[in-house]
Design an enzyme around this catalytic site. Structure first.
Site, mmCIF file in Angstrom:
data_model
loop_
_atom_site.group_PDB
_atom_site.id
_atom_site.type_symbol
_atom_site.label_atom_id
_atom_site.label_comp_id
_atom_site.label_asym_id
_atom_site.label_seq_id
_atom_site.Cartn_x
_atom_site.Cartn_y
_atom_site.Cartn_z
ATOM 1 N N HIS A 258 -0.869 0.404 -10.008
ATOM 2 C CA HIS A 258 -1.923 -0.576 -9.073
ATOM 3 C C HIS A 258 -2.311 -1.732 -9.722
ATOM 4 O O HIS A 258 -3.523 -1.787 -9.971
ATOM 5 C CB HIS A 258 -2.889 0.151 -8.133
ATOM 6 C CG HIS A 258 -3.208 -0.780 -6.896
ATOM 7 N ND1 HIS A 258 -3.673 0.141 -5.743
ATOM 8 C CD2 HIS A 258 -3.223 -1.896 -6.982
ATOM 9 C CE1 HIS A 258 -3.976 -0.863 -4.935
ATOM 10 N NE2 HIS A 258 -3.638 -2.058 -5.385
ATOM 11 N N ARG B 96 0.851 -0.986 -0.078
ATOM 12 C CA ARG B 96 0.084 -0.021 0.070
ATOM 13 C C ARG B 96 0.799 1.116 -0.003
ATOM 14 O O ARG B 96 2.003 1.168 0.528
ATOM 15 C CB ARG B 96 -0.814 -0.068 1.386
ATOM 16 C CG ARG B 96 -2.064 -0.919 1.160
ATOM 17 C CD ARG B 96 -3.179 -0.383 0.324
ATOM 18 N NE ARG B 96 -4.584 -1.281 0.231
ATOM 19 C CZ ARG B 96 -4.599 -2.134 -0.491
ATOM 20 N NH1 ARG B 96 -3.965 -2.386 -1.617
ATOM 21 N NH2 ARG B 96 -5.902 -2.881 -0.582
ATOM 22 N N GLU C 205 -3.873 7.801 -5.539
ATOM 23 C CA GLU C 205 -3.959 7.033 -6.427
ATOM 24 C C GLU C 205 -5.449 7.646 -7.212
ATOM 25 O O GLU C 205 -6.286 7.699 -6.524
ATOM 26 C CB GLU C 205 -4.264 5.596 -6.366
ATOM 27 C CG GLU C 205 -2.978 4.819 -6.025
ATOM 28 C CD GLU C 205 -3.056 3.257 -5.541
ATOM 29 O OE1 GLU C 205 -4.046 2.725 -5.845
ATOM 30 O OE2 GLU C 205 -1.916 2.841 -5.244
#
Lengths: 328, 328
Positions: free
Chosen positions: B284, B236, B265
């Site tokens: 991601h 993360r 993000e």
């Protein structure tokens, strides 16, 4: 006892590294060492007992061969011996040895790297990064994907072991078809290559360059591969008919190629391969780990010690086959 | 018997995929299914028995939680549960399950890919290719290099197994120090991380985001790493103090970073990380193999069947720890 004469073919920029290499010191004591560039090679070969081709990219040996009068042994600082395979050499009594083993695991790591680059679209991520663009994609697994390694020498074996270790399904292609190989399992016959190519997601070329393998990857071979297949060449550029490869890449005959070797090196500026989106170009460096040059000198020094003491040389090339025959 | 009510949080573009997914068909027969976007979540939660957070990027659950009146189970389509870890949820009797296991091997392949990209300078080759420049370099081996995997859950274990399989030396960092772990060998205590970081060539962050791990990689951590170390984050973004990472990369405190997750993000356009030469940015996606969305629905469907039949649910999160406790 007279000292033997050793000719060492090296580039101007390589001579200092060589003379300063610790592994050369005992050789310098035991032999008359003539370091030479391409221009002086014929002079250096006259009355030489041994030739060490350190500059393995040089194509100068055939033209200087006329000066050979008592040469007994030629060692080349590479795995491929094609630069010194010409009729005068092949038909002579000169023993040929190579640097088999030095590059195996390093090249295997490189091959796994480009396989993962394709599967994970790492080159696509780098392209997007240049434009600061956040664009999610779904990517491929490598586990369970099939690979055909064309070339079953020690480099091919190292590649097979590494790809198998990460869950890929690996087979080989070599001179003779066989089953139950410890690294490859199934080995197909290279002369039936097109029959087998349709089954594989990745095809890795790592065969030695011989009369049998020259142009092995031609239009028929690329047509036989899956449109989703990726082709990896870490062997020799001349294994491939480059125009046929370019055409296959352009028309979607195959999905991509990672090329470390080319039929002309350096790859000419105007080659279309430089700018194709589905091609990864690297400059003949897949095996060249930090420290490789020292290791190459050490391999020669070990063999030189064997030669002096009358022990059997390591990595003796079968000059009819064009490579060191496998123990297996 | 009254059918249970299932609320499904999904994006507008995800609803069709979900309703057409074969794995959802038996659920649609067995339950009243309410597909909803973020705006309708509170309405959908009222009288719902189960919440399936398919849109795992959404941060909308806490604000809609006031509408919960009979919810018994929440399942999230991700490995990390941090988007649904807030006091109201943690202190409730609602059972939380995640999608542990789906991403493990895919993320492991991605991590190996970026490790090889750094070692073999594959990004450097792509840069040179853009300029049609033939420039030989010597590159690094990965065999024998050391890796610390920070996070000993199933993803960390898959990473450890894969890196070990290709000859790297692997250790782990987790909540408790221990020896003899089947995947990691040695596991160091995460709260003593800076004592151990100096020993590693690669550091991989894959810990769950909890109060204990937030900001774990700060200036002190990067200062403790080798200047030659590469940092990989597939956990993360909030595990990292981003400003400290940028500073370490700028000043040569570490040699490079491959980042798939970020504290914001999508990564903002003006982030310096986009343009740093020694940084690989991906959006991601490290775990998102082709077919992952179907697999995520299948994981939920399997658990839904268990819930209906009274069998024990899989992947039950310990809400105090913030992750599924390991069997080991």
């Amino acid at each position: 006892m007279e000292k033997p004469v050793l000719a060492v073919l090296c580039g101007d920029d390589q001579a200092r590294d060589l003379t300063e290499s610790p592994a050369m010191q005992p050789i310098e004591s035991a032999a008359v060492v003539r370091y030479t560039g391409e221009a002086g090679l014929a002079d250096a070969l006259r009355d030489a007992d041994v030739l060490f081709v350190y500059d393995f990219l040089s194509r100068a040996v055939p033209d200087a061969w006329h000066a050979v009068n008592r040469l007994r042994w030629l060692h080349i600082a590479s795995a491929g011996v094609d630069p010194v395979m010409f009729p005068g050499m092949r038909d002579s009594d000169v023993v040929l040895t190579n640097s088999r083993g030095v590059f195996d695991d390093s090249i295997a790591e490189y091959v796994l790297g480009v396989v993962l680059t394709f599967a994970k679209d790492l080159h696509g991520s780098l392209d997007l990064q240049r434009e600061s663009r956040w664009q999610h994609r779904e990517t491929e697994r490598i586990a369970g994907r099939s690979v055909l390694v064309v070339g079953t020498g020690p480099i091919g074996r190292a590649i097979a072991r590494m790809l198998r270790a990460v869950g890929m399904r690996v087979a080989g292609a070599g001179r003779r078809a066989r089953s139950g190989d410890p690294d490859f399992g199934e080995v197909h016959a290279s002369d039936r290559l097109v029959d087998h190519l349709p089954a594989y997601d990745y095809v890795v070329a790592v065969a030695p360059l011989t009369e049998q393998t020259k142009g092995l990857f031609d239009a028929a071979a690329f047509a036989a591969m899956k449109p989703s297949a990726r082709f990896v060449n870490v062997g020799r550029g001349e294994l491939v008919v480059t125009g046929d490869l370019v055409q296959a890449l352009r028309t979607g005959g195959i999905a991509g190629a990672a090329l470390d070797v080319f039929d002309t090196e350096p790859l000419p500026m105007d080659s279309p391969l430089w700018t194709m989106k589905n091609v990864l170009v690297s400059p003949h460096m897949s095996g060249d780990f930090i420290g490789w040059r020292d290791t190459l000198v050490e391999v020669f020094a070990d063999n030189f010690h064997r030669w002096q003491t009358g022990a059997p040389l390591r990595n003796v090339v079968d000059k009819q086959l064009g490579y060191v025959p496998s123990d297996r």
